[in-house]
Structures are given as structure tokens and as C-alpha cells.
Motif scaffolding. Structure first.
Motif, mmCIF file in Angstrom:
data_model
loop_
_atom_site.group_PDB
_atom_site.id
_atom_site.type_symbol
_atom_site.label_atom_id
_atom_site.label_comp_id
_atom_site.label_asym_id
_atom_site.label_seq_id
_atom_site.Cartn_x
_atom_site.Cartn_y
_atom_site.Cartn_z
ATOM 1 N N CYS A 136 0.659 -0.703 -0.141
ATOM 2 C CA CYS A 136 -0.128 -0.127 -0.446
ATOM 3 C C CYS A 136 0.707 1.501 -0.134
ATOM 4 C CB CYS A 136 -0.789 0.208 1.566
ATOM 5 S SG CYS A 136 -2.295 -1.494 1.324
ATOM 6 N N PHE A 137 1.838 1.269 1.032
ATOM 7 C CA PHE A 137 2.833 2.607 0.862
ATOM 8 C C PHE A 137 3.870 2.656 -0.310
ATOM 9 C CE2 PHE A 137 2.731 2.126 5.394
ATOM 10 C CZ PHE A 137 1.650 2.890 5.936
ATOM 11 N N GLY A 138 4.065 1.835 -1.070
ATOM 12 C CA GLY A 138 4.826 1.803 -1.955
ATOM 13 C C GLY A 138 4.155 2.711 -2.917
ATOM 14 N N THR A 139 2.039 1.897 -3.403
ATOM 15 C CA THR A 139 1.912 2.240 -4.493
ATOM 16 C C THR A 139 1.369 3.765 -4.501
ATOM 17 O OG1 THR A 139 0.739 -0.315 -4.464
ATOM 18 C CG2 THR A 139 -0.146 1.544 -5.678
ATOM 19 N N ALA A 140 1.540 4.434 -2.990
ATOM 20 C CA ALA A 140 0.862 5.287 -2.560
ATOM 21 C C ALA A 140 2.130 6.212 -3.116
ATOM 22 C CB ALA A 140 0.480 5.684 -0.959
ATOM 23 N N SER A 141 3.153 5.908 -2.735
ATOM 24 C CA SER A 141 3.817 7.018 -2.850
ATOM 25 C C SER A 141 4.518 7.609 -4.454
ATOM 26 C CB SER A 141 5.840 6.538 -2.521
ATOM 27 O OG SER A 141 6.094 5.346 -3.119
ATOM 28 N N VAL A 142 4.643 6.414 -5.498
ATOM 29 C CA VAL A 142 4.003 6.862 -7.289
ATOM 30 C C VAL A 142 3.038 7.636 -6.794
ATOM 31 C CG1 VAL A 142 3.758 5.556 -9.451
ATOM 32 C CG2 VAL A 142 5.388 4.615 -7.261
ATOM 33 N N LEU A 143 1.679 7.524 -6.426
ATOM 34 C CA LEU A 143 0.528 8.410 -7.081
ATOM 35 C C LEU A 143 1.128 9.791 -6.163
ATOM 36 C CD1 LEU A 143 -1.950 6.480 -6.299
ATOM 37 C CD2 LEU A 143 -1.476 7.020 -8.406
ATOM 38 N N GLN A 144 1.520 10.283 -4.824
ATOM 39 C CA GLN A 144 2.444 11.148 -4.789
ATOM 40 C C GLN A 144 2.756 11.724 -4.935
ATOM 41 O OE1 GLN A 144 2.087 10.155 -0.159
ATOM 42 N NE2 GLN A 144 0.014 10.008 0.108
ATOM 43 N N ALA A 145 4.302 11.544 -5.114
ATOM 44 C CA ALA A 145 5.022 11.860 -6.282
ATOM 45 C C ALA A 145 4.675 12.635 -7.539
ATOM 46 C CB ALA A 145 5.890 10.847 -6.038
ATOM 47 N N VAL A 146 4.320 12.055 -8.204
ATOM 48 C CA VAL A 146 3.745 12.637 -9.046
ATOM 49 C C VAL A 146 3.274 13.940 -9.099
ATOM 50 C CG1 VAL A 146 1.880 12.490 -11.480
ATOM 51 C CG2 VAL A 146 3.742 10.511 -10.585
ATOM 52 N N ALA A 147 2.330 14.077 -7.888
ATOM 53 C CA ALA A 147 1.442 14.950 -7.234
ATOM 54 C C ALA A 147 1.728 15.937 -7.283
ATOM 55 C CB ALA A 147 -0.109 14.405 -6.513
ATOM 56 N N ALA A 148 2.928 15.397 -5.993
ATOM 57 C CA ALA A 148 3.701 16.639 -5.464
ATOM 58 C C ALA A 148 4.436 17.545 -6.149
ATOM 59 C CB ALA A 148 4.642 15.703 -4.481
ATOM 60 N N ARG A 149 4.950 16.712 -7.788
ATOM 61 C CA ARG A 149 6.321 17.124 -8.675
ATOM 62 C C ARG A 149 4.899 18.070 -9.542
ATOM 63 N NH1 ARG A 149 11.652 18.156 -8.138
ATOM 64 N NH2 ARG A 149 12.492 16.349 -7.280
ATOM 65 N N ALA A 150 3.908 17.866 -10.118
ATOM 66 C CA ALA A 150 2.932 18.613 -10.419
ATOM 67 C C ALA A 150 2.102 19.766 -9.478
ATOM 68 C CB ALA A 150 1.767 17.860 -10.726
ATOM 69 N N THR A 151 2.455 20.230 -8.531
ATOM 70 C CA THR A 151 2.109 21.493 -7.629
ATOM 71 C C THR A 151 3.423 22.170 -7.647
ATOM 72 O OG1 THR A 151 0.559 19.821 -6.489
ATOM 73 C CG2 THR A 151 0.876 21.676 -5.622
ATOM 74 N N ALA A 152 2.507 23.495 -8.129
ATOM 75 C CA ALA A 152 3.025 24.503 -8.115
ATOM 76 C C ALA A 152 4.023 24.614 -6.603
ATOM 77 C CB ALA A 152 2.573 25.908 -8.258
ATOM 78 N N PRO A 153 5.176 25.640 -6.903
ATOM 79 C CA PRO A 153 5.849 25.641 -5.342
ATOM 80 C C PRO A 153 5.363 26.909 -4.756
ATOM 81 C CG PRO A 153 7.411 26.260 -7.456
ATOM 82 C CD PRO A 153 5.833 25.499 -7.693
ATOM 83 N N GLY A 154 5.684 26.680 -3.360
ATOM 84 C CA GLY A 154 5.030 27.644 -3.086
ATOM 85 C C GLY A 154 6.692 29.090 -1.993
ATOM 86 N N THR A 155 6.946 28.693 -0.750
ATOM 87 C CA THR A 155 7.784 29.640 -0.156
ATOM 88 C C THR A 155 9.005 28.720 -0.694
ATOM 89 O OG1 THR A 155 7.584 28.294 1.411
ATOM 90 C CG2 THR A 155 6.392 30.511 1.398
ATOM 91 N N GLY A 156 10.165 29.144 -0.605
ATOM 92 C CA GLY A 156 11.309 28.914 -0.653
ATOM 93 C C GLY A 156 11.837 28.113 0.196
#
Length: 307
Positions: free
Chosen positions: A10-30
Motif C-alpha cells: 500500500c505504501f509503495g503504491t501510494a508513493s508513486v501517486l503522491q510523488a507525481v502529484a507533488a511534482r505537478a503542484t506549483a511550489p510555494g515559498t522557498g
């Protein structure tokens, strides 16, 4: 052990989905940790699906920690990187080298050794002092995230990953320190607050680490943080043991599984190009929507100008 392995899946599958979402999200503060980042990624269905897998994985983890030593469960959770590698190879068409496939096999071999050597969970309830120490560690993880924002990129990624791993390690230990689930017992047990703070801090630091810096460094830090410390706490303070005469096999299996997981550290997230592709798709859709609005406005102006 089946629940521990199910949790890793479960955790291994979740990391793929979350990483794609995190990288596709606009960065905020530095800064190294951006609290608003969690709010932004929650708008993406991939991250929500990953959270669902995380929730199921956590339930399986709790069941496993109630019947297995912490060192066995921790090694199984670190092995979720092997699951991530296989899922990325199948779903995201990531090419695994021969060395990486060998690392997956090494992880499986280490877990098999642990399965043969692991005894029952320790029956020491843990002292009140240990519960407060875990709460202190959870708060320290948050402070570590704030300090990490001032470090160079690679060092920052390692610090965030190590902090996230320590947070997940707090969760592993405190699950064993919660003796009763009655409302009164939960509210008066410091381990309850340590679990909540540690888990929340780990998610925040891990999400920030996935978006910034070296993924390999971040994931290596996480694997170290969530395995070695909790394993020592389980053996020294909670009474975790191995089967009679199998201590050497447990140590070997633990070392082999963690080493294999570290060799797969680059799979702590999905490939950057996959995330960039997702981001490009979102940009293209936004541009198409804007073009449609402009055409509609032009048509409306023409109709108004026509006598």
C-alpha cells in the motif's frame, strides 16, 4: 508478516501517486517545509488516491505491530521501495537496470530471513518516560523541518528525509505504547499525541522532500530514520526478541533488507519527467480553457456590434 507486507504494498503504491502529484503542484515559498503545500496537493486526485492507500497501509501496519517485533515491521516498510520500483516499472514504464532488479530480489531475501527469525512482539508496556520521549522526538521532527529550509538543496533533502523517517519511526513505536483505545485512556496518554504529531510531521516533511532536492538523498534518509532507531527501541525498551538461536539471522535479514531498500532510493518518487508531463497536461488544459473563453467573448462582441 502478511499484514506488514500488505502495508508495504500500500505504501509503495501510494508513493508513486503522491510523488507525481507533488511534482505537478506549483511550489510555494522557498523554505524546506511549506505547510500550504499539503493544501495544494489535496486538489489532485492522485494525491487523494495515495492517501487512501496510506490509510489502508496504516491499518495493516497497526495489526502487524501488535503481533511482530518493530524491527521486522520497520524492515518491511522500508521494503515498500521495492514495491514502488515494480509499480513504477509497470505503470509508468520506468526502465529498471539489472542492478535494481537484483536489489528488489535482495529486499525479498532479507524479508524472508526476518520472517523465519522474528519472534513475538515484546510484552513490555513501555514507561511513561518513554512516552514523553516519543512526544519530544515528534516535536523535534517539526523543528528539524524548519531548520532544513536554510540548508543547501542536497543536504536539505537528506535532512527532510531523515526527519520524515524519524516521524514514521515515532508512529511505529507509539502504536505499541497505546495500551487502551478508550477515549479517557487515549486523551491521557502522551503516546497518542506523539503518534499524531509524528505522523503529521512525517507527511509534511516527506511531501516537501519529494518536491525539492535530491530524491535519492531524501529517500535514503527516510529509510534510515524509520528502521534503525525504532528497531533499537523495540529491542532495548519493549522486549522484542527473535526465535531461539535465530538472532544472527534476524540481524542479517534486517541489514540485507535495508541495504536493498537503500539501493532503490531513487524510487522514493516517480520520475521527474512523469511529473513534468502531468504538469504540462494541466498547463495545456488551462490554455485551452482560456482560448475558449476568448473566442466566446469575441463572438459575443460581434453579436452586440451587429445591428
Amino acid at each position: 508478516m502478511i499484514c506488514a507486507l500488505g502495508s508495504a504494498v500500500c505504501f509503495g503504491t501510494a508513493s508513486v501517486l503522491q510523488a507525481v502529484a507533488a511534482r505537478a503542484t506549483a511550489p510555494g515559498t522557498g523554505s524546506g517545509v511549506d505547510p500550504a503545500l499539503l493544501l495544494r496537493v489535496l486538489r489532485q486526485w492522485r494525491y487523494l488516491a495515495g492517501l487512501a492507500f496510506d490509510g489502508l497501509g496504516f491499518l495493516l501496519q497497526v495489526v502487524a505491530l501488535r503481533s511482530l517485533p518493530i524491527y521486522a515491521v520497520g524492515a518491511a516498510l522500508a521494503a515498500s521501495l521495492a514495491v514502488t520500483a515494480v509499480v513504477a516499472a509497470r505503470l509508468l514504464r520506468v526502465r529498471l537496470s539489472g542492478v535494481e532488479w537484483a536489489a528488489v530480489a535482495v529486499v525479498c531475501a532479507g524479508l524472508a530471513m526476518l520472517g523465519l527469525a522474528a519472534g513475538d512482539e515484546g510484552h513490555h508496556g513501555g514507561s511513561t518516560a518513554l512516552r514523553f520521549v516519543m512526544l519530544g522526538v515528534a516535536v523535534a521532527v517539526l523543528l528539524l523541518g524548519a531548520v532544513a529550509g536554510r540548508l543547501p538543496d542536497r543536504t536539505r533533502a537528506l535532512a527532510l528525509g531523515l526527519g520524515a523517517g524519524c516521524g514514521f519511526g515515532v508512529v511505529e513505536v507509539t502504536v505499541r505504547l497505546v495500551d487502551s483505545v478508550t477515549p479517557e485512556a487515549l486523551l491521557t496518554n502522551p503516546a497518542t499525541y506523539a503518534l499524531l504529531v509524528g505522523g503529521g510531521a512525517a507527511f509534511l516533511l516527506l511531501t516537501s522532500a519529494l518536491q525539492r532536492g535530491s530524491v535519492t538523498a531524501a529517500t535514503a534518509g527516510m529509510v534510515i530514520g524509520e528502521t534503525i532507531g525504532p528497531a533499537l527501541v523495540g529491542v532495548v525498551w519493549l522486549g522484542d526478541r527473535t526465535r531461539e538461536g535465530f538472532g544472527w539471522l534476524a540481524v542479517l535479514g534486517f541489514a540485507v533488507a535495508v541495504a536493498g531498500a537503500l539501493a532503490l532510493a531513487r524510487f522514493g518518487e516517480a520520475p521527474v519527467e512523469v511529473a513534468e508531463e502531468s504538469s504540462a497536461e494541466l498547463t495545456e488544459l488551462a490554455e485551452e480553457a482560456g482560448e475558449g473563453e476568448r473566442r466566446a467573448a469575441t463572438a459575443e462582441a460581434v453579436r452586440n456590434a451587429t445591428p
